[in-house]
Design an enzyme around this catalytic site. Structure first.
Site, PDB file in Angstrom:
ATOM      1  N   LYS A 160      25.717  -5.045  -1.817  1.00 39.90           N
ATOM      2  CA  LYS A 160      27.162  -5.290  -1.991  1.00 39.90           C
ATOM      3  C   LYS A 160      27.961  -4.609  -0.888  1.00 39.90           C
ATOM      4  CE  LYS A 160      26.668  -4.925  -7.011  1.00 39.90           C
ATOM      5  NZ  LYS A 160      27.008  -3.974  -8.059  1.00 39.90           N
ATOM      6  N   HIS A 176       4.882   5.669  11.728  1.00 38.15           N
ATOM      7  CA  HIS A 176       4.384   5.537  10.345  1.00 38.15           C
ATOM      8  C   HIS A 176       3.414   6.709  10.157  1.00 38.15           C
ATOM      9  CE1 HIS A 176       3.322   3.992   6.553  1.00 38.15           C
ATOM     10  NE2 HIS A 176       3.007   2.754   6.847  1.00 38.15           N
ATOM     11  N   ARG A 214       0.813  -1.222   0.000  1.00 36.59           N
ATOM     12  CA  ARG A 214       0.000   0.000   0.000  1.00 36.59           C
ATOM     13  C   ARG A 214       0.849   1.275   0.000  1.00 36.59           C
ATOM     14  NH1 ARG A 214      -2.599  -4.199   2.032  1.00 36.59           N
ATOM     15  NH2 ARG A 214      -0.513  -4.595   2.808  1.00 36.59           N
ATOM     16  N   THR A 215       1.788   1.362   0.921  1.00 32.96           N
ATOM     17  CA  THR A 215       2.519   2.622   1.103  1.00 32.96           C
ATOM     18  C   THR A 215       3.355   2.948  -0.132  1.00 32.96           C
ATOM     19  OG1 THR A 215       2.647   2.001   3.420  1.00 32.96           O
ATOM     20  CG2 THR A 215       3.973   3.873   2.735  1.00 32.96           C
ATOM     21  N   ARG A 265      11.318   3.858   3.726  1.00 28.23           N
ATOM     22  CA  ARG A 265      10.861   2.833   4.689  1.00 28.23           C
ATOM     23  C   ARG A 265      12.079   2.016   5.089  1.00 28.23           C
ATOM     24  NH1 ARG A 265       5.785  -1.165   4.606  1.00 28.23           N
ATOM     25  NH2 ARG A 265       4.858   0.828   5.173  1.00 28.23           N
TER      26      ARG A 265
END
Ligand code: CP
Length: 321
Positions: free
Chosen positions: A94, A146, A66-67, A116
């Site tokens: 890496k 959030h 969703r986000t 995020r």
């Protein structure tokens, strides 16, 4: 922890990292600007030129449906150029440090990062280390915050209930691991909700939870009485380091929202969930898909809220130019 760097010298939004430290006027301004974007959902051309020429990079170090997609849609509707980095195939795999990744992206003339990350404080850390013209939006950091989810939830509540001052809101489930619950509690208290009640087993509540500004109940039957808004939360098993529950079926028996339990709340109560939902664990399908559920409305509202926050952080506001 984030209140100082979120606002510029004029008190306007620069980064959006946490609800903490923001005031009612600013949260209401976000909701009002989002409102001005909602009508675009029905337009044939769902675009305004507010962020034309700006480059936004979505940096998702954790999974998201969703986000991530609503941030991408929101950026496109604002006419920004948007890149969604696939972290699994980026050079962080890496051994490149987070800061080196950011500095390399900055060298490509980025204007905004949407981040995020599994570590609490990651978005704040990036905001502290980026160039002054860059805005950082927190799309969920560890168990901390959030904030855009909380704002789309506030928008949805206002859409259905208008005024926060008479509302009793129950947040049910895994409060302990939930960045969403923390941001929702802060936003509801700032916007003046009459009561925020958390309903959960003792093992899924943070210690001193009352200090967040909530009432606590461990019993769904009594705890749902007089409630206007029910927010269900998923069990965040990926963040549990020890067994905190006897079993999922036992949890559902005590804390799962069924049609029978929903009847205890006010007859016009709405049912919310930030997603992803786990049917039969915290919510019965008949409730999730039932007439009182506004779960998919929350998802739709995520586009307008994220448009508003991105436009405000770039100091460009209004649905049309
Ligand atoms: N609510 C929420 O953050 O969902 P995603 O993890 O799918 O983005």
């Amino acid at each position: 922890m984030t209140e100082n760097i979120q606002l510029n010298s004029k008190g306007k939004l620069k980064h959006f990292l946490s609800i903490e430290g923001l005031n009612k006027t600013l949260l209401t301004e976000i909701l009002d600007i989002a409102e001005s974007f909602i009508g675009m959902n029905d337009q044939q051309i769902k675009k305004v030129p507010l962020l034309r020429g700006k480059t936004i990079v979505n940096l998702f170090f954790e999974n998201s449906t969703r986000t991530r997609t609503t941030f991408e849609l929101a950026a496109k509707r604002l006419s920004a150029d948007v890149l969604s980095m696939s972290i699994a195939t980026s050079s962080t795999s890496k051994g490149e440090s987070l800061l080196d990744t950011i500095r390399n992206l900055e060298a490509m003339f980025v204007d905004m990062f949407v981040v995020r990350h599994g570590i609490s404080g990651a978005a704040h850390f990036i905001a502290q280390h980026t160039s002054p013209h860059i805005s950082v939006i927190n799309a969920g950091d560890g168990q901390h915050a959030h904030p855009t989810q909380a704002m789309l939830d506030m928008f949805t509540i206002r859409q259905f209930k208008q005024d926060f001052s008479n509302l009793r809101v129950a947040i049910i489930g895994d409060i302990l691991h939930s960045r969403v619950a923390r941001s929702q509690i802060q936003a509801l208290n700032i916007l003046g909700a009459a009561e925020v009640r958390v309903l959960a087993p003792k093992t899924l509540l943070p210690s001193h939870v009352e200090s967040l500004g909530v009432n606590v109940s461990h019993d769904l039957t009594s705890g749902l009485k007089d409630i206007d808004v029910i927010i269900m939360l998923r069990l965040q098993k990926e963040r549990m380091t020890s067994a905190l529950l006897p079993s999922e079926s036992e949890y559902f028996k005590c804390f799962g929202l069924t049609e029978a339990k929903l009847k205890i709340a006010k007859p016009d109560a709405i049912v919310m969930h930030p997603g992803p939902i786990n049917r039969g664990v915290e919510i019965d399908s008949k409730v999730a898909d039932g007439p009182q559920s506004v779960i998919l409305k929350q998802v739709s509202n995520g586009i307008a809220i994220r448009m508003a926050i991105m436009a405000m952080a770039m100091q460009k506001q209004g649905a049309a130019e």
